[in-house]
Structure formats: C-alpha cells, structure tokens
Motif scaffolding. Structure first.
Motif, PDB file in Angstrom:
ATOM      1  N   SER A  65     -20.554   6.831  52.202  1.00  0.00           N
ATOM      2  CA  SER A  65     -19.671   6.681  51.044  1.00  0.00           C
ATOM      3  C   SER A  65     -19.631   5.238  50.570  1.00  0.00           C
ATOM      4  O   SER A  65     -19.560   4.967  49.360  1.00  0.00           O
ATOM      5  CB  SER A  65     -18.260   7.166  51.397  1.00  0.00           C
ATOM      6  N   HIS A  66     -19.680   4.279  51.518  1.00  0.00           N
ATOM      7  CA  HIS A  66     -19.709   2.874  51.130  1.00  0.00           C
ATOM      8  C   HIS A  66     -21.000   2.567  50.368  1.00  0.00           C
ATOM      9  O   HIS A  66     -20.994   1.880  49.344  1.00  0.00           O
ATOM     10  CB  HIS A  66     -19.634   1.983  52.373  1.00  0.00           C
ATOM     11  N   GLN A  67     -22.114   3.068  50.876  1.00  0.00           N
ATOM     12  CA  GLN A  67     -23.404   2.811  50.243  1.00  0.00           C
ATOM     13  C   GLN A  67     -23.431   3.349  48.818  1.00  0.00           C
ATOM     14  O   GLN A  67     -23.925   2.698  47.893  1.00  0.00           O
ATOM     15  CB  GLN A  67     -24.520   3.443  51.070  1.00  0.00           C
ATOM     16  N   ASP A  68     -22.896   4.539  48.642  1.00  0.00           N
ATOM     17  CA  ASP A  68     -22.908   5.163  47.318  1.00  0.00           C
ATOM     18  C   ASP A  68     -22.071   4.344  46.339  1.00  0.00           C
ATOM     19  O   ASP A  68     -22.475   4.105  45.196  1.00  0.00           O
ATOM     20  CB  ASP A  68     -22.356   6.581  47.433  1.00  0.00           C
ATOM     21  N   ALA A  69     -20.904   3.875  46.803  1.00  0.00           N
ATOM     22  CA  ALA A  69     -20.035   3.090  45.927  1.00  0.00           C
ATOM     23  C   ALA A  69     -20.677   1.746  45.573  1.00  0.00           C
ATOM     24  O   ALA A  69     -20.625   1.305  44.410  1.00  0.00           O
ATOM     25  CB  ALA A  69     -18.683   2.864  46.609  1.00  0.00           C
ATOM     26  N   ILE A  70     -21.304   1.093  46.553  1.00  0.00           N
ATOM     27  CA  ILE A  70     -21.973  -0.184  46.293  1.00  0.00           C
ATOM     28  C   ILE A  70     -23.086   0.008  45.278  1.00  0.00           C
ATOM     29  O   ILE A  70     -23.237  -0.768  44.324  1.00  0.00           O
ATOM     30  CB  ILE A  70     -22.520  -0.782  47.595  1.00  0.00           C
ATOM     31  N   ARG A  71     -23.887   1.046  45.475  1.00  0.00           N
ATOM     32  CA  ARG A  71     -25.025   1.296  44.582  1.00  0.00           C
ATOM     33  C   ARG A  71     -24.563   1.510  43.144  1.00  0.00           C
ATOM     34  O   ARG A  71     -25.134   0.949  42.199  1.00  0.00           O
ATOM     35  CB  ARG A  71     -25.787   2.531  45.069  1.00  0.00           C
ATOM     36  N   LYS A  72     -23.500   2.278  42.984  1.00  0.00           N
ATOM     37  CA  LYS A  72     -23.019   2.568  41.628  1.00  0.00           C
ATOM     38  C   LYS A  72     -22.426   1.326  40.965  1.00  0.00           C
ATOM     39  O   LYS A  72     -22.614   1.098  39.765  1.00  0.00           O
ATOM     40  CB  LYS A  72     -21.990   3.702  41.682  1.00  0.00           C
ATOM     41  N   CYS A  73     -21.697   0.527  41.753  1.00  0.00           N
ATOM     42  CA  CYS A  73     -21.103  -0.703  41.192  1.00  0.00           C
ATOM     43  C   CYS A  73     -22.190  -1.711  40.805  1.00  0.00           C
ATOM     44  O   CYS A  73     -22.123  -2.327  39.730  1.00  0.00           O
ATOM     45  CB  CYS A  73     -20.138  -1.328  42.185  1.00  0.00           C
ATOM     46  N   LEU A  74     -23.172  -1.898  41.674  1.00  0.00           N
ATOM     47  CA  LEU A  74     -24.238  -2.859  41.391  1.00  0.00           C
ATOM     48  C   LEU A  74     -25.056  -2.436  40.184  1.00  0.00           C
ATOM     49  O   LEU A  74     -25.552  -3.281  39.427  1.00  0.00           O
ATOM     50  CB  LEU A  74     -25.146  -3.029  42.612  1.00  0.00           C
ATOM     51  N   ALA A  75     -25.193  -1.128  39.975  1.00  0.00           N
ATOM     52  CA  ALA A  75     -25.953  -0.646  38.820  1.00  0.00           C
ATOM     53  C   ALA A  75     -25.282  -1.038  37.507  1.00  0.00           C
ATOM     54  O   ALA A  75     -25.946  -1.187  36.479  1.00  0.00           O
ATOM     55  CB  ALA A  75     -26.104   0.870  38.895  1.00  0.00           C
TER      56      ALA A  75
END
Length: 560
Positions: free
Chosen positions: A336-346
């Motif tokens: 869940s952390h990875q998914d949130a980081i990926r979406k924010c960085l995008a």
C-alpha cells in the motif's frame, strides 16, 4: 534481585502553571555545536586516531558547523596533540570556533589554555557537577562548596583569557547533570558564574544545561529550561545551550522542546554517537527542521559522504533505519505504501511543494535516488512491482495485470525469503508474459475493413513451418480471435487488453497486455513491438499459446 520496578522513584516534575513553550513553533535553527570529537570520541571502544579526528573535523567544517568541540586536551595527550595540530597547521577556518572542555580545576584549565594558544576563536567550556546525587554521594559537599568550585573555575578561565587578548574567547559553563539538580540551586550557580564573567559587559558567554543523564520525559526538560530562562540574571546577554543524552530514547525530542522553551544553542553529534545510548543526533534534528521548511544552517545534502566518514572514524555502522541517513529510510516494501508513493510521484512536478505520501522529504535532497524508494519483498504489492518496472524499464501495466503479476513476484520472494531486486522483477515479467515461443511468433498481418467488419489475415511461426489464419470480426483482435477459435475448436473471450505507447530509449514503441478466457480458464500475456497492432496481436497469440500448452500438458498427464 529480579526485575523489580519498586526500587525506582518517579522523577518529580516541575511545578509550573505558566508554561508557554507548548505554543511555540521553531521557525529558525538554533546555533549548533558538534561534539563528535570529544563526547562522541570518549564513548568509543577504540578512540579515534589523530588522522580520523582530522578527517571528521574537516567533514564538520564542510557541512557548516561553526562551533566544534575538538577535545578534552587536559585529559589526554592525544587530545592535546590534536588541538595543537589544528592550530599549527592552520586547519581552522576564520569563522569557526573550536571548543575545548575542562573541569573546573586550576591545573586542568591552565593546560587547556596551553593547548589552544594561538587559535583565532575558542570556546573554553568549563564544568562541574551540581546534581544532588553527585554532591551527596560523590563529592560529599554542600551546596556552597560545589558552587565555590564553579565560581573559582570561572575566575581562573577569565584570568587566563585576559592574558591572551588576540584570541576571540567565548566562555561556556555547564552545571553537569543539570537535570538532576534542583532548579533554584542551578540558577544560583549559573548566576554566580555570570557574576564573574559579566556577559552584560560584553563577554560572550554560553550557559550549557546538559541532560547528562536523561531522567524524565522531554516536556519536563522543556519546563526546566523555560524556568531557568525566566529566572536567571543577565538573560538577554548570553546564550542558553542544551546538551541532551538519549538514555530514554528522547534526546532529539528533548532538544527540540528545549529550543521551544528558549534555548539558543544545541550540542550533539552526527548520528547521535555518545555515552551509553548516545547524544542528541544533529543529523536528525537538523533534518527535522529542514522537513518543516526551516533552514537548518548546515548542508546535509551529501549524506552518503557523511555516513561514510562517520562510520570510518567511529567504526560504528549506521543503522539501516537511522532517520534520514539509513540505507532503508526512504525504502518502502509495503504494497500500500508503494502504490501511494508511485501515484504521488507520477503527479509531482519540479518546483511543486513536496507532498508525497510516506516520504517526508525528497530523497534527492540528500543525494539519494528514487530507485531506492521502492524495493520488493514478500510484503510488497502491485504498486511497488509496477513502480519498479516503470522506473527502471519504462514498462507500464494495467491494474489487472499489476495484481496478477504481483502475486508471481510475491511467490518468488516468499520462496527466496528476501528481497527481489529490480533485475529479477524484470526477468520474471519477461519470462511470464513477454516470452514468445518460435512457433507462435507473429510474422505478418493484413487487415481489411469493409463497412463495420474487419478481415484479418495473419502468419505466425518459424520460417519453414508458418501457420496462416484468416478471420473476421468487429476489430482486429476479434477477427484474429475468431480465426484461432476456428482452428482450435474452443470458445475464446478477451477479458482485458490494454495498449501503451513507450517512451524514448527503448527498442519497441508499444506494449500490449491481454487476458483471455478459454473454457473457464484465464491466460494472460504481453508483447512488445514497433506498433500497437503488432504488439496486441502478438500478445493474443502468446496468450493462446499458453492455453494450448496447458491443454497439451493436461492431455499428456491423462494419457500417462
């Protein structure tokens, strides 16, 4: 004796009803004093060599510390020699003060001044312990006797400094074990020392209030600092400094609350190395300020160099979860952390305010890379796996394939019992979805549209044994699917397919991902090609190949 809490007595908090510090916000960094070369060094199993101390001193200067405690020159010859080396080799920048520690004893103070002779800027730090337990059980002296030690030390320091007016002197006094000293008595001793030094007449003075042993919660320490701040004489004319230790694990918090309570200056060490559980961690506190938009007045952007030098000089490894400096502090394994980081960085654009989930600061500010943010193990999810492929290989996956492939990666991580690196993720994706059997490799395709129908003619396989199929449908995928159904005698439904144009720097221009259902079984595949149609048709062929292979294997098992 056993494990018996009844032998301990709770620390008596400060009876204070007018505390103001809880409403304060730190809007500027305090003055820093790095004590790595003295307090940090004396805590090492193997004290630093002169070469190591010199290397660490140079790093502290480079980072931007303006006050650096370099040793206890009256206590050991190596400390004395190091102090002399810095001065004689002209290693001290003109805007840096070296600080030297001495007990409030005449012969030690004299030796200390001998060690710093010729230095342009010096903080002479004199101390004696004032705590109740030290007075009663160590020195066996009353209040007046201990106070007289401090006064006499202050007089001797002033006398020596007066003989060397070419040096810029700052006088510093510490009532050692301040946290264990009655507040009214601590004030009495500090006032007596300042009556000798007279900061109101221009002598720069630092009164350092150390939590030599951390004895209570950080809010109690803040109360103590605010009480002294409100009750000592000459307060507008000297700096209050704090020196917190980490016995309760709260040294950084105590220092931060002390600054809110009126402290002007903070002593500590890089990475918090120090006696027992350590000193206040300068890296952590400075970066805490930085993360709030406050200039820390030191440059920690070269974090890798800082950790390398500190580790080499102290021979203590940096914990991988050490705040800001550890190898894993910007690493997310949780799905869940990875998914949130990926979406924010995008969504992040250069120049935006930093608002990225789970990342309080931009890793690049410390010389770290986004490659270190998301790493894969058995706890990782689709977001992390997708991010690694996007980041390192420019491969985007639709959500349905992210979920499916993440399970494959998780199984590999569980079998191996550790981290799955980026190359392994890429290899798994290639083996599972991109691999094309020679007999199913797309060779040519020809599409003809008539009204609302498409006729597709494709050839696939090896040169000497190509297969030619023709089918019709509403689109190219449906037409080829119809041809495959006719050939193999099954009902084929395309559940999902997605096409992605790839960026520059890749041999292929398009990626297609497809999932089909045949007789209640799903089969997924992907393909890279120069155009989206080729990629989509190859992905369809590969998915059907997976179905045919699975069916053939099942038949062979039944025959056997």
């Amino acid at each position: 004796m056993g494990f018996d809490h009844r032998k301990y007595v709770a620390f008596e908090p400060v009876r204070k009803t007018d505390r103001r510090w809880p409403d304060q916000v730190i809007r500027k960094a305090p003055d820093w004093c790095a004590v790595d070369l003295r307090d940090g060094n004396q805590a090492l199993v193997k004290p630093m060599t002169v070469a190591q101390k010199t290397r660490l001193f140079d790093l502290l200067v480079k980072v931007g510390f303006k006050e650096i405690e370099v040793g206890f020159p009256a206590a050991s010859q190596p400390d004395f020699d190091f102090c002399r080396r810095l001065i004689e080799e002209d290693r001290i920048p003109s805007d840096v003060y070296i600080q030297v520690l001495t007990q409030a004893r005449p012969e030690l103070i004299a030796r200390t001044f001998e060690a710093v002779k010729g230095a342009p800027n010096v903080v002479v730090h004199v101390y004696n312990s004032t705590s109740t337990v030290q007075r009663e059980k160590v020195f066996r002296m009353d209040r007046e006797g201990v106070k007289e030690i401090a006064i006499n030390g202050a007089r001797i320091v002033k006398s020596h400094a007066d003989k060397d007016p070419d040096t810029n002197w700052i006088f510093q006094y510490s009532p050692e074990s301040f946290t264990g000293t009655e507040l009214d008595y601590a004030r009495e001793v500090v006032d007596a020392v300042n009556d000798v030094w007279r900061p109101d007449q221009g002598q720069p003075v630092v009164i350092n209030l150390p939590a030599t042993v951390e004895m209570a919660t950080p809010n109690v320490f803040a109360d103590q600092i605010e009480w002294i701040n409100d009750n000592v004489r000459y307060r507008d004319h000297f700096r209050i400094s704090v020196h917190t230790h980490n016995d309760r694990g709260c040294a950084v918090a105590a220092a931060e609350l002390a600054v809110m309570a009126g402290a002007d200056r903070v002593e500590g060490t890089l990475m918090g190395n120090g006696e027992r559980t350590g000193n206040m961690d300068l890296v952590t506190m400075a970066m805490n300020l930085y993360s709030q938009g406050v200039d820390p007045r030191v440059d920690l952007s070269g974090m890798a160099e800082i950790t390398d030098v500190v580790e080499a000089c102290t021979e203590i490894a940096t914990h991988p979860r050490h705040p800001y400096a550890g190898e894993l502090v910007f690493t997310a394994f949780s799905g869940s952390h990875q998914d949130a980081i990926r979406k924010c960085l995008a969504q992040y654009q250069e120049g935006d305010q930093w608002e990225i989930a789970y990342l309080p600061i931009d890793p690049r500010d410390l010389g770290r890379r986004y490659e270190e943010v998301v790493r894969i193990n058995s706890q990782s999810g689709k977001g992390g796996v997708a991010y690694v492929l996007e980041r390192d290989y420019n491969i985007s996956m639709p959500r349905w394939l992210q979920i499916e492939f993440a399970r494959e990666v998780q199984q590999t991580a569980e079998l191996d019992g550790g981290e799955v690196d980026s190359e392994t993720v890429h290899r798994l994706f290639g083996d599972r979805y991109l691999a094309v059997r020679p007999e199913w490799r797309l060779r040519t395709y020809d599409l003809h549209r008539t009204d609302d129908r498409v006729t597709a003619v494709i050839e696939f396989g090896e040169d000497e044994q190509r297969t030619r199929l023709e089918g019709e449908g509403l689109g190219a995928v449906e037409a080829v699917a119809a041809a495959l159904e006719k050939r193999h005698g099954f009902q084929l439904a395309v559940e999902n397919y997605d096409e992605f144009a790839l960026g520059e720097g890749t041999n292929a221009n398009a990626l297609a991902c497809i999932r089909i259902q045949v007789d209640g079984h799903t089969h997924s595949s992907a393909a890279l090609a120069e155009d989206t149609t080729s990629a989509t048709l190859q992905a369809l062929l590969s998915a059907v190949a997976n179905r045919v292979t699975a069916t053939d294997s099942h038949k062979a098992e039944k025959t056997a």
